[in-house]
Enzyme design. Structure first.
Site, mmCIF file in Angstrom:
data_model
loop_
_atom_site.group_PDB
_atom_site.id
_atom_site.type_symbol
_atom_site.label_atom_id
_atom_site.label_comp_id
_atom_site.label_asym_id
_atom_site.label_seq_id
_atom_site.Cartn_x
_atom_site.Cartn_y
_atom_site.Cartn_z
ATOM 1 N NE ARG A 43 34.310 45.721 2.849
ATOM 2 C CZ ARG A 43 33.899 46.528 1.874
ATOM 3 N NH1 ARG A 43 34.682 47.520 1.461
ATOM 4 N NH2 ARG A 43 32.716 46.347 1.319
ATOM 5 C CG ASP A 78 39.233 53.807 -8.213
ATOM 6 O OD1 ASP A 78 38.023 53.737 -8.511
ATOM 7 O OD2 ASP A 78 39.663 53.521 -7.088
#
Length: 283
Positions: free
Chosen positions: A49, A158
């Site tokens: 990632r 979030d």
């Protein structure tokens, strides 16, 4: 446990130099920032990632990236790290029984309270790309079509500012909105200039913001429903327990906490009120 200096087998001989001490620096920063714990087995995931980010920065070693993260200007880069390592798997009306329960909760008192001027607050804590809070908003509008003129609002938060920005736009693909029940989709999902978008009435009910559940919560007042699903699974047990306790404190007396299908809020401050639904133990 892997040796502190050993290269993960899946990353050996690849583009970037990566050692377990690099992984553990990254894992510690992620845990300190967000409460998310990565086991050593996640080292290949971190490599895959973050590889693109190292390439963008012109780095060849994860040790140099760790220095950047821990340096005086590392705060912005830690935000990029967080976006890369958090998972945003979601869909509209995921776990449909929760939304049926929410509609029952709305009909059992919240609609009447809002209609006479009462305050109703719902929270999507871990809203990801917006599928969850917009699903909640469609449930509200199904029961109370004029909700926007009343004191009923949905807070959507979030930890990742990038997904919050995308969620705020309310733009999706046709495949994204396929799970929306047809009666709701026909009214609240619209096409504008070739894009599938949430109806303005849906977007008007939802306020998006960035919030780290691991840090202070600035909101005032209680919530009638809190959705925090498939978030706590990334936390260790002590962090989960603190989170359940904080949610319990923020629930209105008749409020409900909705959590993920693989999560259990096993704590004295909450009691079960359905499948992965909880309410305050003292209510």
């Amino acid at each position: 446990m892997m040796d502190a200096q050993a290269l993960p087998a899946e990353t050996a001989g690849r583009e970037f130099a990566f050692e377990m001490r690099d992984f553990r620096v990254i894992a510690r920063l992620l845990y300190d920032t967000s409460g998310i714990r990565l086991s050593d087995a996640k080292a290949p995931l971190v490599y895959s990632r973050l590889g693109k980010r190292l390439r963008t920065l012109g780095l060849s070693r994860f040790s140099d990236y760790c220095k950047r993260l821990e340096g005086p200007d590392g705060e912005a880069e830690r935000g990029v790290l967080l976006s890369a390592l958090t998972t945003n798997v979601t869909r509209f009306f995921r776990e449909p029984h929760h939304f049926e329960a929410l509609r029952t909760q709305l009909r059992s008192g919240l609609v009447q309270a809002a209609a006479v001027g009462g305050r109703v607050r719902l929270w999507s804590a871990g809203c990801s790309l917006g599928h969850e809070p917009y699903s909640m908003a469609m449930c509200v509008l199904a029961e109370l079509p004029d909700a926007a003129r009343l004191d009923i609002r949905i807070l959507a938060t979030d930890i990742d500012p990038m997904v919050v920005q995308r969620a705020r736009q309310g733009i999706y693909t046709r495949d994204d909105v396929a799970p929306v029940p047809s009666d709701l989709a026909g009214r609240w999902v619209v096409e504008e200039a070739g894009q599938v978008r949430m109806h303005p009435a849906v977007r008007e009910l939802v306020s998006f913001g960035e919030l780290n559940l691991h840090a202070d919560w600035p909101m005032k007042g209680g919530f009638d429903a809190i959705f925090c699903r498939n978030v706590a699974i990334y936390f260790d047990e002590p962090t989960q327990q603190r989170l359940w306790g904080r949610f319990a404190q923020r629930l209105a007396p008749e409020g409900r906490l909705y959590i993920g299908h693989s999560e259990r809020a096993e704590t004295p401050v909450l009691r079960s009120d359905g499948l992965t639904i909880y309410r305050r133990a003292d209510a």
